[in-house]
Design an enzyme around this catalytic site. Structure first.
Site, PDB file in Angstrom:
ATOM      1  N   LYS A  72       0.826  -1.210   0.000  1.00 43.26           N
ATOM      2  CA  LYS A  72       0.000   0.000   0.000  1.00 43.26           C
ATOM      3  C   LYS A  72       0.860   1.260   0.000  1.00 43.26           C
ATOM      4  O   LYS A  72       0.607   2.205   0.732  1.00 43.26           O
ATOM      5  CB  LYS A  72      -0.941  -0.006   1.204  1.00 43.26           C
ATOM      6  CG  LYS A  72      -1.892  -1.194   1.224  1.00 43.26           C
ATOM      7  CD  LYS A  72      -2.810  -1.142   2.425  1.00 43.26           C
ATOM      8  CE  LYS A  72      -3.739  -2.326   2.499  1.00 43.26           C
ATOM      9  NZ  LYS A  72      -4.627  -2.458   1.370  1.00 43.26           N
ATOM     10  N   CYS A  73       1.881   1.270  -0.852  1.00 37.66           N
ATOM     11  CA  CYS A  73       2.846   2.364  -0.892  1.00 37.66           C
ATOM     12  C   CYS A  73       2.798   3.039  -2.255  1.00 37.66           C
ATOM     13  O   CYS A  73       2.418   2.413  -3.257  1.00 37.66           O
ATOM     14  CB  CYS A  73       4.245   1.776  -0.637  1.00 37.66           C
ATOM     15  SG  CYS A  73       5.604   2.949  -0.755  1.00 37.66           S
ATOM     16  N   GLY A  74       3.192   4.288  -2.304  1.00 36.77           N
ATOM     17  CA  GLY A  74       3.271   4.983  -3.589  1.00 36.77           C
ATOM     18  C   GLY A  74       4.257   4.313  -4.533  1.00 36.77           C
ATOM     19  O   GLY A  74       4.156   4.445  -5.753  1.00 36.77           O
ATOM     20  N   THR A  76       4.602   0.990  -4.683  1.00 36.61           N
ATOM     21  CA  THR A  76       4.152  -0.381  -4.930  1.00 36.61           C
ATOM     22  C   THR A  76       4.149  -0.753  -6.416  1.00 36.61           C
ATOM     23  O   THR A  76       4.493  -1.894  -6.752  1.00 36.61           O
ATOM     24  CB  THR A  76       2.763  -0.624  -4.286  1.00 36.61           C
ATOM     25  OG1 THR A  76       2.884  -0.421  -2.875  1.00 36.61           O
ATOM     26  CG2 THR A  76       2.262  -2.029  -4.547  1.00 36.61           C
TER      27      THR A  76
END
Length: 195
Positions: A72-74, A76
């Site tokens: 759930k990361c920018g 990803t």
């Protein structure tokens, strides 16, 4: 007189204690624990997302990219580029993904959820491992090795965010560190892989 007698007895007790201590006890206390001693990358064994132990000695002879990943990361979407890089270079490169929830709670899922996410969204086939901690007091021994110059030979930099990349050569020696913003297919990474 009593004070002198007391001091004499005290000195005798101290010397008797020092003599009684065996050399093995003394050397044991000065030895660092096994975990803190520098070891080879190939000495590590860790469990993959299926709970199967993977012996890192099986990666001898290939370049290795180690990446701390999150769902759930920018960053990803880098999974897609990592998979392409792996497919294009699987004869000489292995990518090892280590899910970690150290940055902004961006990897909250279980190992099963992480595996499903990676497979369904990005078709990940490179080795993925059980969720670990990559920084802080509970940092996994592998990441201690990667971020401690006394163990790996030169680097003290630990991950600053998700998708940091450590590159090792075919001998298991750490040769480079790239922060999250450096894309997996960046030319400097490609140049190292193809050198």
């Amino acid at each position: 007189m009593k004070n002198l007698l007391f001091l004499g007895c005290l000195l005798l007790l101290i010397s008797a204690f020092a003599i009684s201590k065996s050399p093995s006890e003394t050397s044991r206390q000065s030895q660092p624990t096994e975990e803190l001693m520098a070891k080879s990358f190939y000495d590590f064994k860790m469990k993959d997302l299926n709970g199967q132990e993977v012996d890192f000695s099986r990666f001898k002879g290939k370049k290795i990219m180690i990446v701390n990943v999150a769902s759930k990361c920018g960053y990803t979407p880098q999974y897609e580029a990592l998979q392409k890089l792996y497919e294009a270079n699987s004869d000489k490169l292995v990518i090892l993904g280590f899910p970690a929830n150290n940055f902004g709670g961006q990897e909250p899922g279980s190992n099963e959820e992480i595996q499903s996410f990676c497979s369904e969204n990005y078709g990940v086939t490179f080795p993925m491992f059980e969720k670990i901690s990559v920084k802080g007091f509970d940092k996994d021994p592998l990441y201690r090795w990667l971020s401690d110059a006394s163990m790996n030979g030169w680097n003290n930099e630990e991950p600053s965010w998700n998708f940091c990349k450590y590159l090792l050569n075919e001998k298991g020696e750490l040769i480079n560190f790239f922060p999250s913003k450096v894309a997996p297919m960046d030319q400097q990474i490609l140049d190292i892989i193809n050198s």
